[in-house]
Design an enzyme around this catalytic site. Structure first.
Site, PDB file in Angstrom:
ATOM      1  N   CYS A  93     -29.717   0.161   0.870  1.00 10.59           N
ATOM      2  CA  CYS A  93     -31.037  -0.480   0.839  1.00 10.59           C
ATOM      3  C   CYS A  93     -32.122   0.533   1.172  1.00 10.59           C
ATOM      4  CB  CYS A  93     -31.071  -1.665   1.796  1.00 10.59           C
ATOM      5  SG  CYS A  93     -30.533  -1.257   3.457  1.00 10.59           S
ATOM      6  N   GLU A 133     -33.072  -9.037   5.649  1.00 12.07           N
ATOM      7  CA  GLU A 133     -33.261  -7.637   5.245  1.00 12.07           C
ATOM      8  C   GLU A 133     -32.977  -7.551   3.767  1.00 12.07           C
ATOM      9  OE1 GLU A 133     -30.951  -3.909   6.220  1.00 12.07           O
ATOM     10  OE2 GLU A 133     -31.977  -3.980   4.294  1.00 12.07           O
TER      11      GLU A 133
END
Ligand code: ADP
Length: 512
Positions: A268, A234
């Site tokens: 993020c 990720e």
């Protein structure tokens, strides 16, 4: 010069020393992985119900130790108190979900055979964990980031070696302390250090779950591929928000302010760029600026006083400052913020208007408290610009028309799209969370996938009917046997006699 053997962890808001951790060598990592490998079979053997008991004990520990965990987290991040309390709360929620559901998710499957010919077998899919899962995490959520991947891996029956960010390793060490304090089997180990320690994890574990920058993710993918071990990454993001002219602008402004400024933008999946349809551009900017101006920023202690705290380190400050400066030089307007506050690494929450894709603030990951806003002619332009990125982590669409919003969502190249909200997918463990493009590969969570990804899948077949000495297809071959077999497979595959010309089959097997 002697290589350092320790890392000092400092609060970036105050400069205060929060702790010191060793730089674990490759040998230390290898030894810990060997030990975990020895412990893992017993952990797998107690099954998901046995593991559930330990995970729920850990959940209790997280509840009982929330204040202390927030203290440690705050000491290594300089976050506002409220932000420091998010990690334990989130961890408690996720731990409960995978503790309780793992048994169902890991249960054997008995898929129905694809063809009538396969009905002579009982089919079983078995999920067996990779023995040692390596989890490598970044600094933005020092407790939650480890927990969101460590817990599903433990629930799957794997042992876990965790390498937290060298910027914020103390919360991960607390998690390991909790695991020891509840007396759980020794299947969770933390190693500390920087890139070299992380690389040693990749060099020894059987599966790698990584969260961090795209540059490091690429190195990890290469190293894992060399060892032929699976991985899930990720990585970065540049999440767009699209505000359509029919949106509830008040909600969109507050939602986007939260989405861009939560955790000082160090998420993020934070909103990193905003596209607004021309008719509502000015009004939206007024509302967004007002919402951002309301934010209280500062350094608090145990008593929550502020909405926003510090950036993780000077490096982050310089990226944010560069993105703002470059935009301003190229003609963007600063509607609020735009500078450091003068305290520690705190940077003012910033709204930029009249930006475009020639500016770094719209194309590079900022990971800070900036909301650059661009005017677009229509929905199609908004979609095209949103998709004009190497990243594809998540996005949001703001509209009062749910069909329109969903139509736009399905055209966006992003692993998640939240309609009239931000981050909502992050609180739905039943959904997969993963990035497209340079935002990563694989996904975490997604219900059963969240634990099955940490498992090897094994197919087992068993005859249902009493067996003969020989199966019809075994040696010796004969043209008649072969033609019957081919005819049967064609009939099964084409679902009927439509394509079964037995004479043609016979010709084929005789080579004529
Ligand atoms: P960030 O910029 O968010 O800190 P990084 O990608 O630099 O992201 O770091 C994320 C994590 O990856 C950290 O725990 C870091 O120590 C680790 N790391 C850095 N380089 C490597 C590497 N070559 N192999 C494995 N892990 C690494």
């Amino acid at each position: 010069e002697v290589a350092p053997t320790e890392i000092e962890i400092r609060n970036p808001a105050t400069g205060e020393l929060a702790g010191t951790v060793p730089i674990d060598s490759a040998e230390t990592v290898a030894a810990k992985v060997r030990e975990l490998r020895a412990q893992q079979p017993a952990w797998e053997a107690i099954g998901p119900e046995g593991r559930k008991q330990w995970l729920l004990k850990l959940q209790d520990w997280l509840v009982d130790n929330t204040d202390r965990l927030a203290d440690v987290l705050q000491s290594e991040t300089g976050k506002a108190r409220v932000d420091s309390l998010i990690d334990p709360a989130f961890s408690i929620d996720l731990t409960g979900y995978y503790a309780r559901r793992a048994a169902k998710f890991l249960a054997d499957e008995h898929p129905s055979p694809h063809s009538p010919l396969a009905r002579v077998k009982a089919l079983t899919t078995v999920f067996r964990p990779y023995p040692v899962v390596g989890v490598i995490t970044p600094w933005n959520f020092p407790l939650a980031m480890p927990v969101i991947d460590v817990i599903p891996a433990l629930a799957a029956g794997a042992a876990v070696i965790l390498k937290p960010s060298e910027v914020t390793p103390l919360s991960a060490l607390e998690l390991a302390r909790g695991w020891r304090e509840i007396g759980a089997p020794p299947v969770l180990e933390v190693v500390t250090g920087a890139g070299a320690t992380g690389a040693a994890v990749v060099g020894n574990a059987d599966y790698i779950q990584f969260t961090g920058s795209t540059a490091t993710g690429r190195k990890i993918a290469a190293a894992a591929t060399e060892r032929m071990i699976p991985f899930s990454l990720e990585l970065g993001g540049k999440d767009p928000a699209i505000v359509l002219a029919d949106a509830d602008l008040e909600r969109a402004a507050h939602g986007i302010a939260f989405g861009g400024m939560f955790n000082a933008g160090q998420v993020c999946i934070s909103v990193e760029r905003v596209y607004v349809e021309a008719p509502v551009y000015d009004e939206f900017l007024r509302k967004l600026t007002a919402a951002v101006k309301e934010l209280r920023q500062g350094v608090d202690g145990r008593e929550p006083k502020y909405d926003m705290g510090a950036l993780a380190n000077e490096n982050q400050v310089s990226i944010v400052a560069r993105h703002v400066d470059e935009a301003v030089k190229a003609g963007a307007r600063v509607l609020t913020g735009g500078e450091r506050t003068g305290v520690g690494t705190l940077f003012q929450p910033t709204v930029l208007a009249d930006v475009d894709h020639t500016m770094s603030c719209m194309t590079e990951e900022t990971f800070g408290p900036t909301l650059p806003v661009m005017k677009v002619a229509n929905e199609a332009e908004a979609i095209a610009l949103a998709n004009d990125s190497i990243y594809g982590l998540s996005a949001s669409v703001w509209s009062a028309d749910k069909d329109r919003a969903e139509r736009v969502a399905r055209q966006l190249n992003a692993g998640a799209v939240n309609i009239n909200d931000v981050f909502a997918n992050m609180f739905s463990f039943a959904l997969p969370m993963g990035g497209w493009g340079q935002s990563g590969t694989g996904a975490r969570w997604g219900g059963a996938n969240g634990v099955r990804k940490y498992c090897k899948q094994q197919a087992i077949t068993r005859p249902i009917l009493p067996t003969q000495t020989k199966e019809p297809l075994w040696f010796p071959y004969s043209p008649v046997k072969l033609s019957i077999a081919m005819g049967a497979m064609r009939a099964a595959g084409t679902r009927g006699l439509r394509r079964v010309d037995l004479l043609a089959v016979l010709k084929t097997v005789r080579g004529k």
